[in-house]
Design a protein around this motif. Structure first.
Motif, mmCIF file in Angstrom:
data_model
loop_
_atom_site.group_PDB
_atom_site.id
_atom_site.type_symbol
_atom_site.label_atom_id
_atom_site.label_comp_id
_atom_site.label_asym_id
_atom_site.label_seq_id
_atom_site.Cartn_x
_atom_site.Cartn_y
_atom_site.Cartn_z
ATOM 1 N N UNK A 276 -13.259 1.831 -1.505
ATOM 2 C CA UNK A 276 -13.112 2.868 -0.579
ATOM 3 C C UNK A 276 -11.401 2.648 -0.261
ATOM 4 N N UNK A 277 -10.928 1.619 -0.637
ATOM 5 C CA UNK A 277 -9.363 1.320 -0.271
ATOM 6 C C UNK A 277 -8.584 2.123 -1.088
ATOM 7 N N UNK A 278 -8.229 3.244 -0.792
ATOM 8 C CA UNK A 278 -7.371 3.792 -1.934
ATOM 9 C C UNK A 278 -5.827 3.606 -1.843
ATOM 10 N N UNK A 279 -5.503 2.986 -0.804
ATOM 11 C CA UNK A 279 -4.036 2.381 -0.566
ATOM 12 C C UNK A 279 -3.758 1.165 -1.393
ATOM 13 N N UNK A 280 -4.991 0.207 -1.307
ATOM 14 C CA UNK A 280 -4.646 -0.794 -2.217
ATOM 15 C C UNK A 280 -4.929 -0.568 -3.653
ATOM 16 N N UNK A 281 -5.858 0.489 -3.909
ATOM 17 C CA UNK A 281 -6.015 0.875 -5.529
ATOM 18 C C UNK A 281 -4.686 1.518 -5.728
ATOM 19 N N UNK A 282 -3.942 1.950 -5.311
ATOM 20 C CA UNK A 282 -2.478 2.445 -5.660
ATOM 21 C C UNK A 282 -1.700 1.586 -6.031
ATOM 22 N N UNK A 283 -1.605 0.381 -5.010
ATOM 23 C CA UNK A 283 -0.714 -0.615 -5.166
ATOM 24 C C UNK A 283 -1.002 -1.162 -6.542
ATOM 25 N N UNK A 284 -2.233 -1.350 -6.912
ATOM 26 C CA UNK A 284 -2.422 -2.000 -8.323
ATOM 27 C C UNK A 284 -1.965 -1.037 -9.328
ATOM 28 N N UNK A 285 -2.275 0.232 -9.122
ATOM 29 C CA UNK A 285 -1.751 1.189 -10.459
ATOM 30 C C UNK A 285 -0.505 1.221 -10.195
ATOM 31 N N UNK A 286 0.228 1.235 -9.471
ATOM 32 C CA UNK A 286 1.881 1.101 -9.136
ATOM 33 C C UNK A 286 2.020 -0.079 -10.432
#
Length: 763
Positions: free
Chosen positions: A314-324
């Motif tokens: 549920x941590x979308x901010x952290x997920x976006x970090x790895x996608x970056x």
């Protein structure tokens, strides 16, 4: 030689795997067997690192200690590997002295479970009969397992009449061991998946491919086989990775471009952590794996897993970090920005990511499809009625389908659902829908997805389609079913159930459900049980059966749709304990939003409306747009909390954006209800217009109630409740009926047998 030949190709069944695990965990310690084969010992070799003491010769039995913790297998009639095996009737009529004494010694300290033994030879039956004369032996009892339909011999019947002897009806050895394993140990697999690489795979492959196990009467076996298949498939995939790596190394590819075996092992363990909901353990392993990755491929694999882990938690901010990080690693891969778009909160951010994906690959069907879905979300929000948005959606979807016209493509399904809704709501898109469905029929005329699209198109074109059209569709499905292989028949039967339901063929639906319920194969189908539960609640008001069916469906590795509806019916039943247990045990099946939905049902069941309001707000925060549906849910939660003025302000702001359109009837009801709760008189003109123009029967009934046209409202609700047995559970939770007047009104609308629902909710 004959016996050796008979047992040479035999392998331990899955019941032996459960038995070995029970012995490993200390629930059993000694196995006496009349079998000549070596399957129990083989099971230990295949499924465990433990090594049992095997006594197959009378001279070796005497040295076995009752108190020894090491597992013991004692062969009462010997082993085919020894020359002195007892194989004839006369030979099996007596036990060797040492074996007999050891059996008696064990019977003084332990009880006995008998499984897979008919009691046909006197050697054992005489000893049992003799020992049961004294209370010193088998103080914990003898539990004799009989299969359904077995005819006990006269000797066995005599024994079963004795004190301390109990018979137990079982489906078979495998099913018995599965149940004991499930009750004693829980839901762990009977075969440790880390042994798949180290022990012979043939037997595990046989388990996975066995149709008998897949259709077992034991839900535990069915569940474990599915889980074992997934573990085995992962191993086969990793083998393929290793093989590919080996082939690459032979053509001068450097070691740095491959994953090492330890990284492959890490990959497996991390996926297991994620699937079990242990996101923190996965996170710790992945930090190290990304840092120490041996190649760019390995690093990308672990970065993608990191994004998946954070998304699941549920941590979308952290997920976006790895996608970056992934986008930096490979800026030419369009799937990374597509994935990231689903993590972002605003429409502009999401569109920017999708447009980036299209810049990278303008021929990506997936990217065009995602852009269409985002625009459809805007349309569905209820606030954007601009005609040009339809043109944009159609342009994206026609492009996506042109790039990948397969009916299996996501874009084909998105276009189908968009057109069906457009035709239902305004009649636009009939020709496009016909073209899409006909193209699907040309491509794959028997595909379930295509036939379902045809069914939807028939329903969309006419609220009450001609009987001839429906009959022709049903005949088409039946013809496809007759041509299908045995593995596909179930899918066509389920489609027939959907058709009978969609086209209000209630008698045929009830008859078909009754027929399929007599078939053991369908009773093991979670999707059939889901449909049967829906039918029993809607048509028969049978909540108990619905809960029972959904519990079974969810136990069969139920998917999110099954878990969510079980949560719904548990909420209806008021079983808060079961609902909380479901939320805890099945959280990994659900997405973060779905987990919130279940939490919301728990709050409703507790009548903790302030917590429910917080959950509704959290769910709405996942949406890129403010939606009318979201406003309806949040304003309703505010009404339940008693925050009437806040609900009024929220509804008013939303309605002003739509010019008070009756296209949002639930929003108007919440607005007028909140005004009434604040002391104002409901707007008769607005509610009257809704009654005249809306095809939402429930909203019309509520409008009549707010207008104090009680008899008309009672008539509307009475008809709705007569047609749908589930509705009483739904409307009894509505804020409009949470005062004494509302509860009394509802009681006057429903039959006596349903009034206990209101009474429970009132309490």
């Amino acid at each position: 030689m004959f016996i050796e030949a008979e047992v040479a190709d035999k392998s331990p069944s899955i019941g032996y795997a459960y038995l070995v695990r029970l012995i490993e965990n200390g629930y059993f310690n000694t196995v006496f067997t009349t079998n000549f084969d070596d399957l129990i010992n083989e099971a230990f070799f295949r499924f465990s690192d433990m090594r049992p003491i095997v006594c197959a010769h009378d001279s070796s039995v005497g040295s076995v200690s009752v108190t020894s913790k090491r597992p013991k297998i004692i062969k009462l009639h010997g082993d085919y590997l020894f020359d002195d095996i007892k194989s004839t009737v006369r030979e099996t009529e007596s036990l060797e002295d040492n074996t007999k004494r050891k059996f008696i010694e064990f019977s003084r300290e332990h009880g006995l479970i008998v499984a897979g033994y008919s009691g046909a030879d006197r050697s054992i039956m005489d000893v049992l009969s003799h020992l049961l004369r004294s209370e010193e032996y088998f103080r914990h009892g003898i539990y004799w397992c009989l299969r359904k339909g077995d005819e006990p011999s006269e000797e066995l019947l005599k024994l079963l009449w004795r004190d301390r002897v109990y018979f137990v009806i079982v489906d078979g050895f495998d099913e018995l061991m599965a149940q004991l394993h499930g009750d004693a140990i829980g839901d762990s697999l009977p075969v440790e998946t880390n042994l798949i690489s180290d022990k012979p795979r043939k037997i595990i492959s046989a388990f996975c491919e066995s149709k008998e196990l897949a259709l077992s009467s034991s839900s535990i076996i069915v569940r474990d086989i599915e889980r074992l298949k997934r573990a085995f498939d992962r191993e086969k995939l990793l083998d393929a990775i290793r093989s590919a790596s080996d082939r690459e190394s032979q053509v001068a590819v450097t070691p740095a471009s491959r994953m090492t075996d330890s990284e492959v092992g890490c990959l497996i363990s991390v996926k297991q952590f994620i699937s079990s909901g242990d996101y923190e353990s996965a996170r710790k392993r992945l930090i190290v794996a990304v840092r120490d990755a041996s190649s760019w491929q390995a690093k990308e694999e672990f970065l993608a897993l990191s994004a998946k882990n954070e998304e699941s938690s549920g941590d979308r901010v952290a997920a976006c970090h790895f996608l970056d990080e992934l986008m930096k690693s490979d800026p030419k891969e369009e799937s990374w920005p597509i994935w990231k778009s689903s993590m972002l909160r605003t429409e502009s951010e999401r569109l920017a990511m999708i447009d980036l994906a299209l810049q990278i690959d303008p021929f990506s069907s997936d990217a065009w499809n995602e852009k269409a879905k985002l625009l459809i979300d805007r349309l569905d929000s209820g606030f954007d009625r601009a005609s040009d948005i339809h043109d944009s959606i159609k342009n994206c979807l026609t492009t996506a389908v042109r790039l990948d016209p397969s009916v299996d493509a996501d874009a084909w399904t998105t276009y189908r659902h968009y057109l069906v809704k457009a035709v239902k709501e305004g009649g636009q898109g009939k020709e496009e829908l016909d073209r899409l469905v006909n193209a699907g029929l040309d491509q794959s005329p028997r595909a379930i997805k295509v036939l379902a699209a045809l069914m939807d198109s028939i329903s969309a074109r006419d609220a009450k389609p001609a009987r001839a059209d429906v009959d022709a569709f049903i005949d088409r499905v039946k013809a496809a079913r007759e041509a299908a292989n045995r593995h596909s028949v179930l899918a066509y039967e389920l489609l027939l159930l959907d058709a009978y339901d969609k086209f209000d063929r209630h008698n045929e639906l009830a008859e078909k459900i009754g027929d399929l319920s007599q078939n053991a194969v369908y009773m093991k189908s979670r999707n059939f049980l889901y449909r049967r539960a829906k039918h029993n609640l809607k048509r028969n008001s049978d909540l108990i059966s619905a809960v029972d069916d959904m519990n079974v469906a969810v136990s069969m590795n139920g998917e999110a749709v099954h878990v969510l509806w079980l949560a719904e019916v548990l909420k209806y039943s008021g079983d808060l304990g079961a609902l909380e247990k479901l939320a805890e045990s099945k959280s990994t099946v659900l997405t973060p939003i779905e987990r919130l939905e279940v939490q919301g049902k728990i709050c409703e069941a507790r009548r903790d409306f302030k917590a429910y309001l917080d959950v509704v707000k959290a769910i709405n925060s996942f949406k890129p747009y403010e939606t009318i549906g979201g406003v309806v849910e949040e304003s309703h939660a505010l009404l339940l909390c008693g925050n009437h003025s806040m609900a009024e302000a929220m509804c008013k702001a939303a309605l002003e954006k739509t010019s008070y359109s009756t296209a949002s009837p639930a929003l108007i009801i919440n607005y007028e209800l909140s005004r009434k709760r604040c002391g104002s008189k409901p707007n008769g003109g607005r509610l009257g217009k809704l009654v005249e123009s809306s095809d939402d029967a429930k909203a019309v009934a509520c409008a009549l109630y707010l207008l104090d046209d009680i008899e008309a409202a009672r008539g509307k609700f009475g008809k709705l409740l007569e047609d749908d047995g589930e509705l009483i559970y739904i409307i009894s939770e509505w804020a409009i009926f949470q005062d004494s007047k509302g509860r009394d009104f509802l009681k006057s609308c429903v039959p006596d047998v349903q009034r206990d629902v209101m009474n429970r909710n009132a309490a």
